[in-house]
Scaffold this motif. Structure first.
Motif: not given
Length: 154
Positions: A45-46, A108, A104-105
């Protein structure tokens, strides 16, 4: 072919393919007017979740922006770019104490695309199985193949 943590851009009549999307997300961007397609195989995600941050395509927060920049360098116009997404499966959910990395990916990627004013027109995300995707620059169609769900075109 787009490998894990890679991004590529092609124009009509080329196709992009990536294999074995599990919790990773395949971000497919398309400029319909100029028939330019881009694909990124996003892993996380980040960038804050990795020690190595050199490769922007590894992360949703950097990879989507880099893919748009590369499409623009090849003649795309951001006003005409839309997105299709695939992957983001909960492959290891029983081991993920803070939620599925796949989920979560996806969240995001959607947040970054929203901030970049790129609308998501279709997606095949979530569930608990892997996918292989093929993105066609001629018409913007995304073919999603999986052992569990067969073949879907979005």
């Amino acid at each position: 072919m787009v490998g894990i943590a890679q991004g590529k851009v092609v124009s009509r009549p080329e196709k992009l393919i990536t294999y074995a999307l599990g919790s990773c997300v395949g971000v497919c961007l398309y400029d319909e007017k100029h028939r330019i397609a881009g694909m990124a195989h996003i892993m996380l995600p980040d960038a804050g979740l990795s020690l190595s941050q050199e490769n922007p395509y590894k992360f949703a927060d950097k990879g989507c922006e880099e893919l748009i920049k590369e499409m623009e360098r090849q003649g795309a116009n951001r006003r005409f770019i839309t997105a299709k997404l695939a992957g983001g499966a909960g492959m290891f959910s029983k081991y993920e104490a803070f939620g599925s990395i796949g989920e979560r990916n996806v969240k995001a990627v959607k947040a970054v695309l929203g901030a970049l004013k790129v609308s998501v027109t279709a997606e095949d995300t979530g569930k608990n199985y892997g996918r292989t995707i093929t993105f066609d620059s001629a018409d913007g169609s995304l073919t999603v193949k999986s052992m569990s769900a067969g073949i879907t075109i979005i």
